[in-house]
Design a protein around this motif. Structure first.
Motif, PDB file in Angstrom:
ATOM      1  N   SER A 127       0.843  -1.188   0.000  1.00 52.70           N
ATOM      2  CA  SER A 127       0.000   0.000   0.000  1.00 52.70           C
ATOM      3  C   SER A 127       0.881   1.242   0.000  1.00 52.70           C
ATOM      4  O   SER A 127       2.100   1.165   0.109  1.00 52.70           O
ATOM      5  CB  SER A 127      -0.902   0.001   1.236  1.00 52.70           C
ATOM      6  N   ARG A 128       0.261   2.377  -0.097  1.00 54.89           N
ATOM      7  CA  ARG A 128       1.013   3.637  -0.091  1.00 54.89           C
ATOM      8  C   ARG A 128       1.755   3.848   1.227  1.00 54.89           C
ATOM      9  O   ARG A 128       2.721   4.564   1.291  1.00 54.89           O
ATOM     10  CB  ARG A 128       0.053   4.791  -0.368  1.00 54.89           C
ATOM     11  N   GLU A 129       1.277   3.204   2.279  1.00 56.17           N
ATOM     12  CA  GLU A 129       1.916   3.333   3.596  1.00 56.17           C
ATOM     13  C   GLU A 129       3.006   2.286   3.799  1.00 56.17           C
ATOM     14  O   GLU A 129       3.594   2.205   4.871  1.00 56.17           O
ATOM     15  CB  GLU A 129       0.871   3.213   4.718  1.00 56.17           C
ATOM     16  N   GLY A 130       3.295   1.451   2.791  1.00 53.88           N
ATOM     17  CA  GLY A 130       4.349   0.466   2.891  1.00 53.88           C
ATOM     18  C   GLY A 130       3.963  -0.795   3.651  1.00 53.88           C
ATOM     19  O   GLY A 130       4.819  -1.542   4.095  1.00 53.88           O
ATOM     20  N   ARG A 131       2.687  -1.065   3.807  1.00 53.61           N
ATOM     21  CA  ARG A 131       2.225  -2.257   4.515  1.00 53.61           C
ATOM     22  C   ARG A 131       1.247  -3.007   3.627  1.00 53.61           C
ATOM     23  O   ARG A 131       0.811  -2.497   2.605  1.00 53.61           O
ATOM     24  CB  ARG A 131       1.557  -1.881   5.834  1.00 53.61           C
ATOM     25  N   ILE A 132       0.900  -4.227   4.029  1.00 53.94           N
ATOM     26  CA  ILE A 132      -0.121  -4.967   3.288  1.00 53.94           C
ATOM     27  C   ILE A 132      -1.443  -4.224   3.461  1.00 53.94           C
ATOM     28  O   ILE A 132      -1.846  -3.913   4.583  1.00 53.94           O
ATOM     29  CB  ILE A 132      -0.230  -6.413   3.797  1.00 53.94           C
ATOM     30  N   PRO A 133      -2.119  -3.914   2.369  1.00 54.12           N
ATOM     31  CA  PRO A 133      -3.349  -3.122   2.463  1.00 54.12           C
ATOM     32  C   PRO A 133      -4.544  -3.917   2.987  1.00 54.12           C
ATOM     33  O   PRO A 133      -4.560  -5.143   2.907  1.00 54.12           O
ATOM     34  CB  PRO A 133      -3.590  -2.684   1.019  1.00 54.12           C
ATOM     35  N   THR A 134      -5.508  -3.193   3.501  1.00 54.10           N
ATOM     36  CA  THR A 134      -6.780  -3.814   3.871  1.00 54.10           C
ATOM     37  C   THR A 134      -7.468  -4.250   2.579  1.00 54.10           C
ATOM     38  O   THR A 134      -7.054  -3.862   1.478  1.00 54.10           O
ATOM     39  CB  THR A 134      -7.703  -2.817   4.602  1.00 54.10           C
ATOM     40  N   ALA A 135      -8.537  -5.018   2.691  1.00 52.79           N
ATOM     41  CA  ALA A 135      -9.249  -5.506   1.508  1.00 52.79           C
ATOM     42  C   ALA A 135      -9.736  -4.338   0.646  1.00 52.79           C
ATOM     43  O   ALA A 135      -9.555  -4.342  -0.579  1.00 52.79           O
ATOM     44  CB  ALA A 135     -10.418  -6.394   1.920  1.00 52.79           C
ATOM     45  N   SER A 136     -10.326  -3.323   1.269  1.00 52.38           N
ATOM     46  CA  SER A 136     -10.823  -2.176   0.502  1.00 52.38           C
ATOM     47  C   SER A 136      -9.679  -1.423  -0.171  1.00 52.38           C
ATOM     48  O   SER A 136      -9.779  -1.036  -1.336  1.00 52.38           O
ATOM     49  CB  SER A 136     -11.600  -1.224   1.413  1.00 52.38           C
TER      50      SER A 136
ATOM     51  N   GLY B 160      -0.424 -11.252  -3.479  1.00 48.92           N
ATOM     52  CA  GLY B 160      -0.423 -11.757  -2.111  1.00 48.92           C
ATOM     53  C   GLY B 160      -1.441 -11.075  -1.222  1.00 48.92           C
ATOM     54  O   GLY B 160      -1.307 -11.054   0.000  1.00 48.92           O
ATOM     55  N   TRP B 161      -2.478 -10.522  -1.839  1.00 48.68           N
ATOM     56  CA  TRP B 161      -3.490  -9.758  -1.097  1.00 48.68           C
ATOM     57  C   TRP B 161      -4.841 -10.451  -1.068  1.00 48.68           C
ATOM     58  O   TRP B 161      -5.877  -9.800  -0.898  1.00 48.68           O
ATOM     59  CB  TRP B 161      -3.689  -8.383  -1.711  1.00 48.68           C
ATOM     60  N   SER B 162      -4.896 -11.737  -1.255  1.00 48.97           N
ATOM     61  CA  SER B 162      -6.187 -12.432  -1.252  1.00 48.97           C
ATOM     62  C   SER B 162      -6.925 -12.192   0.050  1.00 48.97           C
ATOM     63  O   SER B 162      -6.310 -12.194   1.118  1.00 48.97           O
ATOM     64  CB  SER B 162      -5.981 -13.940  -1.430  1.00 48.97           C
ATOM     65  N   PRO B 163      -8.238 -11.989  -0.032  1.00 49.39           N
ATOM     66  CA  PRO B 163      -9.015 -11.812   1.199  1.00 49.39           C
ATOM     67  C   PRO B 163      -8.899 -13.052   2.080  1.00 49.39           C
ATOM     68  O   PRO B 163      -8.797 -14.169   1.579  1.00 49.39           O
ATOM     69  CB  PRO B 163     -10.452 -11.634   0.703  1.00 49.39           C
ATOM     70  N   SER B 164      -8.893 -12.833   3.369  1.00 46.75           N
ATOM     71  CA  SER B 164      -8.807 -13.964   4.295  1.00 46.75           C
ATOM     72  C   SER B 164     -10.214 -14.416   4.656  1.00 46.75           C
ATOM     73  O   SER B 164     -11.196 -13.783   4.296  1.00 46.75           O
ATOM     74  CB  SER B 164      -8.046 -13.546   5.549  1.00 46.75           C
ATOM     75  N   GLY B 165     -10.290 -15.513   5.351  1.00 44.63           N
ATOM     76  CA  GLY B 165     -11.583 -16.019   5.796  1.00 44.63           C
ATOM     77  C   GLY B 165     -11.892 -17.369   5.198  1.00 44.63           C
ATOM     78  O   GLY B 165     -11.128 -17.907   4.384  1.00 44.63           O
ATOM     79  N   VAL B 166     -13.018 -17.898   5.583  1.00 44.83           N
ATOM     80  CA  VAL B 166     -13.439 -19.226   5.126  1.00 44.83           C
ATOM     81  C   VAL B 166     -13.742 -19.199   3.625  1.00 44.83           C
ATOM     82  O   VAL B 166     -13.416 -20.127   2.906  1.00 44.83           O
ATOM     83  CB  VAL B 166     -14.688 -19.691   5.917  1.00 44.83           C
ATOM     84  N   ASN B 167     -14.361 -18.130   3.150  1.00 49.99           N
ATOM     85  CA  ASN B 167     -14.736 -18.022   1.743  1.00 49.99           C
ATOM     86  C   ASN B 167     -14.179 -16.710   1.177  1.00 49.99           C
ATOM     87  O   ASN B 167     -14.853 -15.678   1.207  1.00 49.99           O
ATOM     88  CB  ASN B 167     -16.260 -18.089   1.610  1.00 49.99           C
ATOM     89  N   PRO B 168     -12.934 -16.735   0.641  1.00 52.41           N
ATOM     90  CA  PRO B 168     -12.319 -15.499   0.135  1.00 52.41           C
ATOM     91  C   PRO B 168     -13.135 -14.809  -0.952  1.00 52.41           C
ATOM     92  O   PRO B 168     -13.195 -13.585  -0.993  1.00 52.41           O
ATOM     93  CB  PRO B 168     -10.970 -15.971  -0.409  1.00 52.41           C
TER      94      PRO B 168
END
Length: 158
Positions: free
Chosen positions: A59-68, A95-103
């Motif tokens: 992300s622009r902040e240098g971290r893995i971005p949230t889903a949105s 490497g940003w796939s949504p997490s959870g039971v059903n991505p």
């Protein structure tokens, strides 16, 4: 009284439905071609150094971005019409796939939230695009008549 159920009207309706199905199929094929050409242009521009590399890795902040954030970053980096499967594939490649039971369900929920918030817009059923200020809201402009001040039909074509 006019009989609107005569066989001539039914035949006309069936012919129109057939033409509509063909036109919708052609439109889908053209949209796929447009998307492919847009992606090709973006990739070639990146190779030529004329545009930012569309494969942003954080992300622009240098971290893995949230889903949105991830959805927004991908759709801004590669401006095209996306379906959920394509978007999911692109997120996975970063490497940003949504997490959870059903991505896929998580991604659909994220896209729904972004659409409701006005960040994305629905182009067609199951197809989304980043909402950009000043972009014509109708992706497939149709020449349809409008009623002028005198009550006569006028064309929208210029």
């Amino acid at each position: 009284m006019i009989d609107v159920s005569n066989s001539s009207n039914e035949a006309t309706l069936e012919a129109l439905r057939g033409k509509l199905a063909i036109a919708e199929s052609e439109m889908g094929a053209l949209q796929k071609r447009i998307d492919a050409l847009r992606t090709a242009c973006t990739e070639v521009e990146a190779l030529m150094g004329q545009a930012a590399d569309p494969k942003i890795l954080c992300s622009r902040e240098g971290r893995i971005p949230t889903a949105s954030e991830a959805v927004r970053l991908v759709m801004e980096a590669i401006p095209k019409v996306w379906n959920i499967a394509e978007l999911g594939g692109e997120l996975a490649s970063r490497g940003w796939s949504p997490s959870g039971v059903n991505p896929e369900a998580s991604l659909r929920a994220t896209v729904h939230r972004l659409t409701k918030a006005g960040d994305l817009r629905v182009v067609d059923r199951g197809r989304y695009q980043i909402a950009t200020a000043g972009v014509d809201e109708s992706p497939h402009a149709v020449d349809s008549p409008t009623i002028g001040p005198e009550g006569a039909a006028t064309s929208n074509q210029q």
